[in-house]
Enzyme design. Sequence first.
Site, PDB file in Angstrom:
ATOM      1  N   ARG A  37       1.006  -1.123  -0.183  1.00  0.00           N
ATOM      2  CA  ARG A  37       0.091  -0.140  -0.139  1.00  0.00           C
ATOM      3  C   ARG A  37       1.055   1.280   0.113  1.00  0.00           C
ATOM      4  O   ARG A  37       2.152   1.156   0.330  1.00  0.00           O
ATOM      5  CB  ARG A  37      -0.859   0.080   1.345  1.00  0.00           C
ATOM      6  CG  ARG A  37      -1.968  -1.081   1.472  1.00  0.00           C
ATOM      7  CD  ARG A  37      -2.628  -1.235   2.743  1.00  0.00           C
ATOM      8  NE  ARG A  37      -3.478  -2.178   2.693  1.00  0.00           N
ATOM      9  CZ  ARG A  37      -3.363  -3.226   3.411  1.00  0.00           C
ATOM     10  NH1 ARG A  37      -2.187  -3.451   3.964  1.00  0.00           N
ATOM     11  NH2 ARG A  37      -4.413  -3.945   3.383  1.00  0.00           N
ATOM     12  N   LYS A  61      -2.578  -1.981   7.775  1.00  0.00           N
ATOM     13  CA  LYS A  61      -3.797  -1.315   8.333  1.00  0.00           C
ATOM     14  C   LYS A  61      -3.820  -1.988   9.826  1.00  0.00           C
ATOM     15  O   LYS A  61      -3.413  -2.954  10.041  1.00  0.00           O
ATOM     16  CB  LYS A  61      -4.877  -1.791   7.537  1.00  0.00           C
ATOM     17  CG  LYS A  61      -4.915  -1.059   6.471  1.00  0.00           C
ATOM     18  CD  LYS A  61      -6.323  -1.312   5.488  1.00  0.00           C
ATOM     19  CE  LYS A  61      -6.929  -0.652   4.400  1.00  0.00           C
ATOM     20  NZ  LYS A  61      -7.998  -0.898   3.713  1.00  0.00           N
ATOM     21  N   HIS A 132      -2.163   2.388  -5.914  1.00  0.00           N
ATOM     22  CA  HIS A 132      -2.799   1.176  -5.584  1.00  0.00           C
ATOM     23  C   HIS A 132      -2.893   0.132  -6.779  1.00  0.00           C
ATOM     24  O   HIS A 132      -3.039  -1.067  -6.601  1.00  0.00           O
ATOM     25  CB  HIS A 132      -4.187   1.375  -5.071  1.00  0.00           C
ATOM     26  CG  HIS A 132      -4.799   0.284  -4.097  1.00  0.00           C
ATOM     27  ND1 HIS A 132      -4.186   0.029  -2.856  1.00  0.00           N
ATOM     28  CD2 HIS A 132      -5.670  -0.544  -4.317  1.00  0.00           C
ATOM     29  CE1 HIS A 132      -4.882  -0.738  -2.240  1.00  0.00           C
ATOM     30  NE2 HIS A 132      -5.893  -1.489  -3.119  1.00  0.00           N
ATOM     31  N   ARG A 135      -0.374  -2.436  -6.662  1.00  0.00           N
ATOM     32  CA  ARG A 135      -0.825  -3.596  -5.879  1.00  0.00           C
ATOM     33  C   ARG A 135      -1.726  -4.549  -6.429  1.00  0.00           C
ATOM     34  O   ARG A 135      -1.593  -5.548  -6.262  1.00  0.00           O
ATOM     35  CB  ARG A 135      -1.360  -2.693  -4.639  1.00  0.00           C
ATOM     36  CG  ARG A 135      -1.554  -3.699  -3.479  1.00  0.00           C
ATOM     37  CD  ARG A 135      -2.214  -3.040  -2.247  1.00  0.00           C
ATOM     38  NE  ARG A 135      -2.931  -3.642  -1.072  1.00  0.00           N
ATOM     39  CZ  ARG A 135      -2.572  -4.460  -0.390  1.00  0.00           C
ATOM     40  NH1 ARG A 135      -1.174  -4.609  -0.118  1.00  0.00           N
ATOM     41  NH2 ARG A 135      -3.126  -5.072   0.635  1.00  0.00           N
ATOM     42  N   HIS A 158      -4.287  -8.813   3.912  1.00  0.00           N
ATOM     43  CA  HIS A 158      -5.631  -9.021   4.046  1.00  0.00           C
ATOM     44  C   HIS A 158      -6.271 -10.039   5.087  1.00  0.00           C
ATOM     45  O   HIS A 158      -5.687 -10.979   5.266  1.00  0.00           O
ATOM     46  CB  HIS A 158      -6.372  -9.247   2.691  1.00  0.00           C
ATOM     47  CG  HIS A 158      -6.268  -8.503   1.500  1.00  0.00           C
ATOM     48  ND1 HIS A 158      -6.210  -9.222   0.196  1.00  0.00           N
ATOM     49  CD2 HIS A 158      -6.033  -7.264   1.357  1.00  0.00           C
ATOM     50  CE1 HIS A 158      -6.374  -8.086  -0.722  1.00  0.00           C
ATOM     51  NE2 HIS A 158      -5.946  -6.805   0.095  1.00  0.00           N
ATOM     52  N   TYR A 167      -9.470  -9.929  -6.176  1.00  0.00           N
ATOM     53  CA  TYR A 167      -8.300  -9.984  -7.438  1.00  0.00           C
ATOM     54  C   TYR A 167      -8.536 -11.093  -8.245  1.00  0.00           C
ATOM     55  O   TYR A 167      -8.595 -10.744  -9.596  1.00  0.00           O
ATOM     56  CB  TYR A 167      -6.936  -9.901  -6.749  1.00  0.00           C
ATOM     57  CG  TYR A 167      -6.792  -8.825  -5.810  1.00  0.00           C
ATOM     58  CD1 TYR A 167      -6.808  -8.837  -4.382  1.00  0.00           C
ATOM     59  CD2 TYR A 167      -6.430  -7.612  -6.582  1.00  0.00           C
ATOM     60  CE1 TYR A 167      -6.522  -7.513  -3.575  1.00  0.00           C
ATOM     61  CE2 TYR A 167      -5.869  -6.696  -5.803  1.00  0.00           C
ATOM     62  CZ  TYR A 167      -5.974  -6.664  -4.553  1.00  0.00           C
ATOM     63  OH  TYR A 167      -5.646  -5.563  -3.694  1.00  0.00           O
TER      64      TYR A 167
END
Length: 181
Positions: A37, A61, A132, A135, A158, A167
């Site tokens: 990210r 995150k 992004h 990514r 994730h 994806y």
Amino acid sequence: VLSTAEIDRILAAIDRTTTKGVRDDAMLELLYSCGLRVSELCNLKLSDLYFEEGFIKVEGKGSKQRLVPISPRAIKEIKYWLTDRNLGKIKKGYEDYVFLARWGNNISRIMVFHMIKELAEKTGITKNISPHTFRHSFATHLLEGGANLRAIQCMLGHESIATTEIYTCLLYTSDAADEAR
């Protein structure tokens, strides 16, 4: 998603004869080859680099940490950058950041966004891309190459496999569009 050819075009458009170019090349190589990210890139620390072991430690995150494999090419580009970085201005408190702006503090998300937009224009890529996009391209290219979805989930940080499955949908949607042509 960018094709590998488009990523190569963007990387080839960087002027590596300048300190900024050496930095930008290392940043984009890391964004793509590690699927970071933009905030993870901007906040990456020297103490998070484990070149001998072949990985970097990323804080994602929710302050969750993960280990991500790093490519030999990314290691090479970062080492080139570190030589230039250490000759430049480094503000107090920013000594551990990998990527610094010319005034000596860490780079911002906006700087990375603008750099990518400029390179896309320079190479004639008309897709609406952002940090992004690198990514998404990373994950898509891994899937196309047969990588395990769980492994991709871990690399991307994730929490839910459902997020990573997005994806897969993008990949199949792209393949269906290609077949329809």
